[in-house]
Write a protein that holds these residues in place. Sequence first.
Motif: not given
Length: 650
Positions: A324-340
């Motif tokens: 899970x942690x390997x998958x999680x780090x591949x897409x952290x940047x996808x969370x940024x526009x949602x947070x914005x």
Amino acid sequence: WWDYRGVAQRTGSPNLDDLIVAGLGIVLLMEAARRSLGFPLMGVALFFLSYVFFGSWSGLPEVVQWKGASFAKAMSHMWLTTEGVFGVALGVSSGFVFLFVLFGALLNQAGAGNYFLKLAFAALGHLRGGPAKAAVIASAATGLISGSSIANVVTTGTFTIPLMKRVGFPATKAGAIEVSSSINGVLTPPVMGAVAFLMTEYVGISYVEVVKTAIVPAAISYIALVYIVHLEALKMGMTGTSRMNPIKFILGAIFIIAISIVIAGGTLFLCGLIVDLMEMVFGGASVWVIVFGMAVAYVAAVRFAAQGPDLEMSVESMQHLPPTKEIFKTGIHYLMPILLLMYLLMIERKSPGLSAFWSAVFMLIILATQNPLKAYFRGQDTISAEIRAGFNDITEGLIAGARNMIGLAAAMGVAGIIVGAVTLTGIGQVMAEFVEFLSGGNLLAMLFFVALISIILGMGLPTTANYIVVSSLMAGVVVELGAQNGLIVPLVAVHMFVFYFGIMADVTPPVGLASFAAAAISKGDPLKTGFQAFFYSIRTALLPFLFIFNTDLLLIDVGPVKAVFIFIVATVAMLLFAAGTMNYFMVKSRFYESIALLLIAFTLFRPGFFLNMIEPEFETRPGTELFTMAEAAPDGASLRVRLSGENLNG
């Protein structure tokens, strides 16, 4: 565009040109809806248009007859005023719903949909019935992107349904689980299939209030669905590579959801403090400093993602997932526009259109730069090829956003015809009289018939059109008949009630489109899939009745501490309700044990029902004492009064 000034000057008195354009416009709009959405919505619009023109026909029951409208009056109302096609729905659609649709399409094109799906499977796939639990969570995440339960089924179901079948779920149950979780995706904030934004216009409350209202029912419904899946896995004797006590699993799920909400809320609040600090220090230049900070954070997130391989997109790749942690780090940047998006909507309180615009701009930057940056950080010499691929992704994302909007725009326009027919003919009042006649004045029977009619009205309609139709026809019925029975309900609760049941039409046979879509993937029987999905969705159908009588579930006038308490109690009640309907708790339940579970669930949801039998809800006093009691009450105290007595009719 052709004769705007003339149309504006002739309001209410159209000439021949106006009527020709209006008539052609109506025909072309309905044909556009037929091509993009199929016949059902066009059929409903034709039915309402027929009523507009032929409502005076003597063959109709007297209660629904009206005087009828001429072609000139109908076309003027439908096309040349803001009461019909060019009304609130189309205004909201063109104003900012399109930007959210575009944002979702760009997010999906970048790979966020695949990322959320893989993350859910990596986290839950090893548990008992894991693929089904992962399907529920993945559909919740996809609900952020997709505004349609059917689109949700098609996107996540392509992966989840075959995997559920592979671990032992029958085709009908695999399809039904996907349908139930996809339906919930539409009921979950922040977008709710664009209904959140329509609700702000129709109800007249802020967007933040709509999100706050919808969050608890959606959350407890999802937790209960995960529990239902767990109980199904237990009943079928499934085993996972990792066993977990069901109580521990549910408590863990509640804890994770609560922590996620706290972290997300804390992050947004912290961002707000940082922005305020920046504005104090840098003044007018603070915007550029913030943009620079976000750019640095984005590049750092992509560099972190580049340390691992990109995620593949296929059913086979789901069976051999990295940790899970390997998958999680591949897409952290996808969370940024949602947070914005969340930050601009919730903290800065910007308009939905502006918030979606800047989030979509951020997504365009991600699409253009994520692959070239990854190639650079991996030391590959394919940067120029990745730049070209990035711009191709942008083009594909823009095309997907435009295509996704076609059906939605047509639906909004045709829904305007239906709303126009309601306002022109006064059929809403007739519906109130019809429901009152059917229910015989009984409040619960009235709500049941409103729910049933909402399901019928919602059959075959896309999410937004569904909400517009059921709210314009049925919301007023609940308000009026509820008031006659002494039930005063906040308008947002009424709109949520009819919206929930309108959406249930996507599940319910014979026209449950989401069930048909799932059955096409699972190769199961569509009607059996629909009935199974409806059985799983009973918890969703129960919620509207509960929050009509107990508006605390919608967090109306509720503080943060009480909100947490309500969430915990409602979750426990919903889990007990799920166990009662599934006839399985720790082990298979006897029938009286299931009844006891349902009774306890009802008591937790609506404690006042039994408490009012022990102690009356109100003290009976003469009306003349009201002023004395008000004078004696301390400052800031509340006095709740129900007046009863004779009116002019006795």
